[in-house]
Design an enzyme around this catalytic site. Structure first.
Site, short mmCIF file in Angstrom:
data_model
loop_
_atom_site.label_atom_id
_atom_site.label_comp_id
_atom_site.label_asym_id
_atom_site.label_seq_id
_atom_site.Cartn_x
_atom_site.Cartn_y
_atom_site.Cartn_z
N CYS A 3 0.90 -1.37 0.09
CA CYS A 3 0.01 -0.13 0.18
C CYS A 3 1.00 1.24 0.10
O CYS A 3 1.37 1.68 -1.21
CB CYS A 3 -1.08 0.19 0.95
SG CYS A 3 -2.57 1.19 1.23
N HIS A 9 -4.14 -5.19 1.51
CA HIS A 9 -2.89 -5.55 2.62
C HIS A 9 -3.25 -7.24 2.79
O HIS A 9 -4.40 -7.54 3.59
CB HIS A 9 -3.82 -4.75 3.92
CG HIS A 9 -3.43 -3.20 3.74
ND1 HIS A 9 -2.82 -2.67 4.26
CD2 HIS A 9 -4.43 -2.06 3.23
CE1 HIS A 9 -3.21 -1.48 4.17
NE2 HIS A 9 -3.09 -1.56 3.16
N GLU A 49 -1.97 -8.93 5.61
CA GLU A 49 -2.19 -9.02 6.71
C GLU A 49 -3.50 -9.83 7.33
O GLU A 49 -3.97 -10.09 8.02
CB GLU A 49 -2.01 -8.37 7.89
CG GLU A 49 -2.56 -7.06 7.98
CD GLU A 49 -1.87 -5.58 6.72
OE1 GLU A 49 -2.12 -6.40 5.95
OE2 GLU A 49 -2.52 -4.75 7.09
#
Lengths: 183, 226
Positions: free
Chosen positions: A86, A168, A170
């Site tokens: 990002c 993202h 995660e």
């Protein structure tokens, strides 16, 4: 050892729990040693001594890193694999001749992987979590790995193992971090 | 930075508040009081007791009513955050979201629209590690509601201690539950913690339980010295 670079508005911020710690935990659970460092404290020496670099994302209102792109010039030297997430992808794009452009998105969305790569695997549809106000244009010579020329989701440097992803990992895509460790 | 914490009284919002207080200034707690016991967004058992927690933490509490209907409660949340921003000069909002993309994305959008920072200091935390951290940091958490198989009535009012955490770990292995309860399996209420200047003592409580759903309601409680 993976150097995990914190791009948040200040060192040891409340945002680090959200954008740095989850990446550190995912890398550690995948077996990597991790050293976290704020972007204002990364030196060319510290970057060259690690096995890989991951640049973390930031909060939606946190764009201070984009005013200090020169602090990331160490990424231009040929060296270790790097993954920009990002905000980290935006830094990479800026360093290599792309531009940061308005492109707001929040939430889970379908992403088209369009080119086979060691990081994202073969072309297919995946779902990724977006949290950004800005995207990037594809830097000259970079390969588009996911998305479109108008909405770049992932890219890689033509010759070096430098990758950027806008989503993202995660959130529901920790496999991307595991594959990064295998580069 | 002046922050407001979306606050249910459960462990996640209390711990998120605690982390925010360590790094920034928490100016108020924001509690939506839902009339719907099955609210999509807002924790309901004992939510009216958040006033005791706010007093224990010496923080102002702003409450906002909502009927708790799926999209309407989003509008209520937006109105509550806007009102809190005006009243307390907020620059950002803190939530206790852990893995719920549904909750997190909605609050992120509201904050973007209202030009506020959004912080989720528990985001993607390993849930069992988190429960153990709560215990290690001295938070006293009780189970205030259970809403899924195989939770029985013995959970209601029980303290989240080492044994309960290990039971949750076993249930996660066997039934893939979220051990922190973010999937709606259970809800909690915090009686004490390092950010509390006084602790909450329950004077009277009642339980109701049927078919793997139950509530532990605090009927009377007061603050006492620690």
């Amino acid at each position: 050892m993976i150097l995990l670079v914190d791009l948040c508005y200040q060192e040891d911020s409340l945002s680090a729990y959200e954008f740095v710690r989850p990446i550190a935990d995912a890398l550690a659970r995948a077996g990597a040693g991790v050293e976290c460092r704020h972007y204002t404290r990364v030196t060319p020496e510290s970057a060259s001594e690690c096995e890989g670099v991951v640049l973390c994302g930031t909060a939606l209102k946190d764009n201070g890193y984009a005013e200090h792109i020169e602090l990331f010039s160490w990424l231009q030297d040929p060296g270790v694999p790097a993954l920009g997430i990002c905000a980290g992808m935006q830094v990479m794009a800026s360093l290599f001749g792309g531009r940061i452009i308005p492109h707001p998105a929040i939430g889970l969305e379908d992403i088209s992987v369009v080119e086979d790569s060691s990081l994202l695997g073969p072309p297919r549809q995946i779902q990724g979590y977006h949290l950004h106000n800005y995207g990037v244009t594809l830097p000259p010579g970079f390969r588009l790995l996911a998305g479109t020329a108008e909405a770049v989701e992932a890219f890689r440097h033509p010759d070096r193992p430098l990758y950027g992803i806008l989503f993202h990992p995660e959130v529901r895509n920790r496999w991307v971090l595991e594959r990064f460790l295998d580069l | 930075m002046n922050l407001g914490v979306l606050f249910s009284g459960g462990k996640d919002s209390v711990f998120a508040c605690s982390r925010a207080m360590e790094k920034n200034t928490v100016s108020c707690l924001i509690t939506l009081v839902s009339e719907n016991p099955d609210s999509y967004m807002f924790h309901t058992p004992n939510v009216r007791r958040t006033d005791l927690q706010a007093r224990a933490m010496n923080l102002p509490l702003l409450t906002w009513p909502t009927r708790g209907e799926k999209e309407e409660e989003l509008a209520d949340l937006r109105a509550a955050i806007r009102a809190a921003r005006e009243k307390c000069g907020l620059q950002g909002i803190v939530t206790g979201a852990i893995e719920s993309v549904y909750q997190a994305a909605r609050v992120q959008r509201i904050c973007r629209d209202l030009d506020l920072w959004c912080f989720n200091p528990l985001w993607q935390i390993n849930q069992l590690d988190y429960l153990r951290l709560l215990l290690a940091r001295g938070f006293l958490v009780i189970i205030s509601g259970v809403f899924a198989y195989p939770f029985d009535a013995s959970w209601l009012g029980a303290a989240l201690d080492r044994d309960r955490i290990e039971m949750l770990a076993a249930l996660q292995r066997r039934y893939q539950i979220n051990p922190s309860g973010e999937g709606g399996e259970l809800e909690t209420f915090v009686l004490d913690g390092p950010c509390f200047t006084r602790r909450i003592k329950i004077i009277e409580a009642s339980s109701s339980y049927r078919n793997y759903r139950g509530h532990y309601l605090i009927e009377e409680a007061r603050l006492v010295d620690k």
